[in-house]
Every structure is written in C-alpha cells, then in structure tokens.
Design a protein around this motif. Structure first.
Motif, PDB file in Angstrom:
ATOM      1  N   UNK A   1       0.830  -1.203   0.000  1.00  0.00           N
ATOM      2  CA  UNK A   1       0.000   0.000   0.000  1.00  0.00           C
ATOM      3  C   UNK A   1       0.865   1.254   0.000  1.00  0.00           C
ATOM      4  N   UNK A   2       1.897   1.277   0.814  1.00  0.00           N
ATOM      5  CA  UNK A   2       2.798   2.431   0.867  1.00  0.00           C
ATOM      6  C   UNK A   2       3.500   2.678  -0.456  1.00  0.00           C
ATOM      7  N   UNK A   3       3.960   1.604  -1.080  1.00  0.00           N
ATOM      8  CA  UNK A   3       4.644   1.743  -2.370  1.00  0.00           C
ATOM      9  C   UNK A   3       3.701   2.279  -3.445  1.00  0.00           C
ATOM     10  N   UNK A   4       2.503   1.745  -3.493  1.00  0.00           N
ATOM     11  CA  UNK A   4       1.524   2.203  -4.490  1.00  0.00           C
ATOM     12  C   UNK A   4       1.175   3.669  -4.256  1.00  0.00           C
ATOM     13  N   UNK A   5       0.937   4.046  -3.013  1.00  0.00           N
ATOM     14  CA  UNK A   5       0.597   5.437  -2.710  1.00  0.00           C
ATOM     15  C   UNK A   5       1.730   6.375  -3.111  1.00  0.00           C
ATOM     16  N   UNK A   6       2.972   5.995  -2.827  1.00  0.00           N
ATOM     17  CA  UNK A   6       4.117   6.854  -3.162  1.00  0.00           C
ATOM     18  C   UNK A   6       4.272   7.029  -4.668  1.00  0.00           C
TER      19      UNK A   6
END
Length: 88
Positions: A60-65
């Motif tokens: 989730x963090x990677x996609x958001x970034x």
C-alpha cells in the motif's frame, strides 16, 4: 515565496486528494490479484499473520508513493506547459 508557487498550492491540494483516491483504488485492485481476496488485512486483525499484515502495508505504501509522485509530476508539467513556469 514565488507567485507561481503560491498559485499552485490549491492545485497541489486538489491533485493530492485525487492521487489518494486513485492510489486507494489501485491498491484494492492489486490486493485482489495478489492476495486473492477483496479486503487487505488490518494491523489489528487477529486472524492474519504478521507477514500478511506487513506485506499489505508495504504494498500500500509503495503504491501510494508512486501514484502521488506521478500525479504531482504531471501536475507540475501541465502547469509549466500552461504558464511557462515550473511551480516548484
């Protein structure tokens, strides 16, 4: 602070909201493919393993970034095309 930076602030805020919604949709779709289920695990879900919870959070963090960076960059490039100045 440059006038172009000040004028870009509302645009940047709107793009931030749009990127958050787009990233949320992208994460849900990615989790359906990777996790083979509709809902990603919550940190407090006792039926999920540490590995599942941490992997979901990292994804989730990677996609958001990535989505945020892409939307911010596209907004800045469009602003330059329209006004001739880079907003940053």
């Amino acid at each position: 602070m440059k006038a172009s930076k000040i004028a870009y602030k509302p645009v940047g805020l709107a793009l931030g909201a749009v990127s958050g919604m787009a990233a949320s949709l992208a994460f849900r779709q990615a989790w359906k493919v990777i996790g083979h289920e509709d809902d990603a695990p919550d940190a407090t879900d006792e039926n999920r393993t540490w590995q599942e919870v941490l992997f979901a959070a990292a994804l989730q963090g990677a996609i958001f970034a990535v989505v945020r960076a892409a939307v911010d960059r596209a907004g800045a490039a469009t602003t330059r095309r329209l006004t001739g100045t880079w907003p940053g």
